[in-house]
Design an enzyme around this catalytic site. Structure first.
Site, PDB file in Angstrom:
ATOM      1  N   ASP A 179       0.875  -1.447   0.167  1.00 13.65           N
ATOM      2  CA  ASP A 179       0.109   0.021  -0.090  1.00 13.65           C
ATOM      3  C   ASP A 179       0.807   1.514   0.058  1.00 13.65           C
ATOM      4  OD1 ASP A 179      -3.006   1.392   0.106  1.00 13.65           O
ATOM      5  OD2 ASP A 179      -1.636   1.695   2.170  1.00 13.65           O
ATOM      6  N   GLU A 191       1.504  -0.164  -5.103  1.00  9.18           N
ATOM      7  CA  GLU A 191       0.713   0.295  -5.606  1.00  9.18           C
ATOM      8  C   GLU A 191       1.357   1.912  -5.678  1.00  9.18           C
ATOM      9  OE1 GLU A 191      -3.505   2.740  -3.741  1.00  9.18           O
ATOM     10  OE2 GLU A 191      -1.495   2.163  -2.583  1.00  9.18           O
TER      11      GLU A 191
END
Length: 507
Positions: A230, A261
């Site tokens: 993330d 990401e």
């Protein structure tokens, strides 16, 4: 993770930025996508915010038998447990984004206990399905004072783990006046300021890297095969590479698969392309935008145009296939409008079928819970713990188990890396192509049935349409297609549906 500019919520993830790769040594041998097992290649399911016992059951009952090679599960570490409304949501006490504010690296979160997690990994592996974990390494919390595991903390103090020296601070590290990222084209702010109030870790500090590596290696030791990282753009290439070099090999004997990401929109070194050497892959966040525009477009009731998908992938400006984890949507983009979502019904299923048929990237099929408000909580008990998934319930949306999708997982596994050939389109919403001479597919995004004669690239015979039936013992449980001696077939493709078969589906 998805955030709001002034508070934490489920709106669009703000575009983030990373450092250029100039002077940064890339990973020596980043992992390839999930290794093939018997009858499977590389397709993942993303079971977003399913609890661990439900994931385990699904691996045994659906994912393994359907030929999925992997499953991505949600962020498992102990996280914020909100005790009052406000600060991101005035209507939902336990929004989905609680899990993106870790408090410790104990597994004591909304999805279950450490024992349940470890049992899930073991069960999935026994079913032939590898487990990939959503990992938060950029930050800790932005609110609250207690976790699901009962830990007490403050913004810069996590007893036994981190203290203020482990975080970037306004005035000394972060150059913005607010302490947050005011300019997403400012490298210093993106790397050293807080993403909407989330305490930003100094990921270049050996202590922090060792804590993070210890957490990830613990998961690897339990059988996890890799990670979706993330907010990796806020960590930056150098720190991501340094962290990965501290990770052990997986129980499969390979390097962990690490998908970063990295939202698009940044120029040059701030683009997803600039991070392809900093991990195994980047998330296909630009690709899902292209898929939405092709299948739906933007005017009201626009039908899209599938003919525009010829050359989808690197040919349309996306990151290389072998460096991309591709999908039609994920938990951020289904809410922020970048992509299709389950509310698009048959159009969404058709887009999943295209991605599995076309072969760009490592394809991932997303399933989660139904929502009206973007902050909505997954189905949970009164204390916020997520309840068991019931795909027959309207509370859950199980795209991965739709027979029209599992049939295309089988298609994908059978055609392997065969090239796209015999492309045909009507200039609008009916397209067809073969994967070498291994399989053929046609997709119709119009609402009305369409009939045409296609070159399939396959030998003469009768084939089972895997989107509606299964070939077994020389028989098909659904409609068939006859291919002539010249390799051509006259096929009617129903509105908002597909027809597909491989050599293995000959009956």
């Amino acid at each position: 993770m998805s955030v709001r500019s002034s508070s934490l919520s489920a709106l669009a993830v703000l575009a983030a930025i990373g450092l250029p790769l100039v002077g940064i040594q890339a990973l020596d041998s980043p992992s390839t996508p999930p290794a093939a097992g018997p009858g499977r290649s590389d397709v993942m399911a993303n079971l977003f915010q399913w609890n661990w016992t439900s994931v385990a059951t699904e691996c045994t009952d659906v994912l393994g038998p359907a030929g999925y090679a992997g499953v991505q599960v949600s962020q498992p570490a102990d996280s914020l447990k909100r005790t009052e409304l406000g600060n991101g949501s005035d209507t939902v006490l336990h929004p989905w984004w609680e899990i993106y504010q870790p408090v410790s690296y104990d597994l004591a979160g909304r999805m279950g206990t450490e024992a349940e997690f470890r049992a899930m990994v073991k069960t999935c592996r026994q079913a032939g399905v590898k487990v990939y974990v959503d990992a938060v390494v950029n930050h800790m919390t932005g609110q609250g004072a207690i976790s699901y595991g009962g830990r007490k903390y403050s913004h810069f103090e996590y007893p036994g783990l981190y203290d203020a020296a482990d975080f970037h601070q306004k005035g000394t590290d972060c150059p913005s006046t607010t302490g947050g990222i005011d300019d997403f084209n400012n490298l210093q702010q993106v790397r050293k300021c807080e993403l909407v109030g989330l305490a930003d870790l100094r990921t270049d500090r050996p202590k922090v890297q060792n804590e993070l590596a210890g957490y990830l290696n613990k998961l690897i030791g339990w059988g996890v095969s890799g990670f979706r990282v993330d907010a990796a753009k806020h960590v930056g290439q150098a720190d991501m590479i340094a962290l990965q070099k501290k990770l052990r090999n997986t129980v499969d004997g390979s390097r962990p698969y690490v998908a970063l990401e990295i939202f698009g929109g940044g120029p040059g070194y701030l683009s997803p392309q600039a991070f392809t050497s900093a991990g195994s892959a980047v998330l296909g966040l630009d690709g899902d935008i292209q898929l939405k525009n092709a299948f739906k477009s933007y005017p009201v009731d626009a039908p899209g145009s599938l003919a525009t998908l010829q050359g989808f992938g690197e040919g349309s400006g996306l990151t290389p296939s072998e460096k991309t984890l591709s999908f039609v949507q994920n938990h951020d983009t289904e809410r922020n409008g970048d992509s299709l979502n389950y509310k698009d019904g048959a159009t969404n299923v058709l887009a999943q079928q295209f991605l599995l048929a076309y072969g760009y990237g490592t394809p991932q099929v997303y399933s989660s819970f139904a929502w009206d408000a973007t902050d909505a909580s997954p189905p949970s008990d009164q204390d916020g713990y997520i309840t068991d998934t019931d795909c027959a319930s309207k509370e859950w949306v199980c795209v991965h188990s739709d027979p029209a999708v599992t049939g295309m997982v089988s298609f994908h596994n059978h055609v392997g890396k065969a090239p796209v050939k015999n492309w045909w389109d009507d200039g609008g919403n009916l397209i067809a192509f073969s994967r070498g001479n291994a399989g053929w597919v046609a997709l119709n995004n119009d609402k009305v049935d369409k009939t045409a004669t296609f070159s399939t690239g396959l030998p003469a015979g009768t084939y089972c349409n895997v989107t509606t039936g299964v070939a077994k013992k020389g028989k098909c449980s659904g409609p068939t297609v006859t291919v002539g001696a010249n390799g051509k077939a006259k096929v009617t493709v129903k509105g908002k549906s597909a027809v597909a078969f491989t050599k293995a589906d000959r009956v």
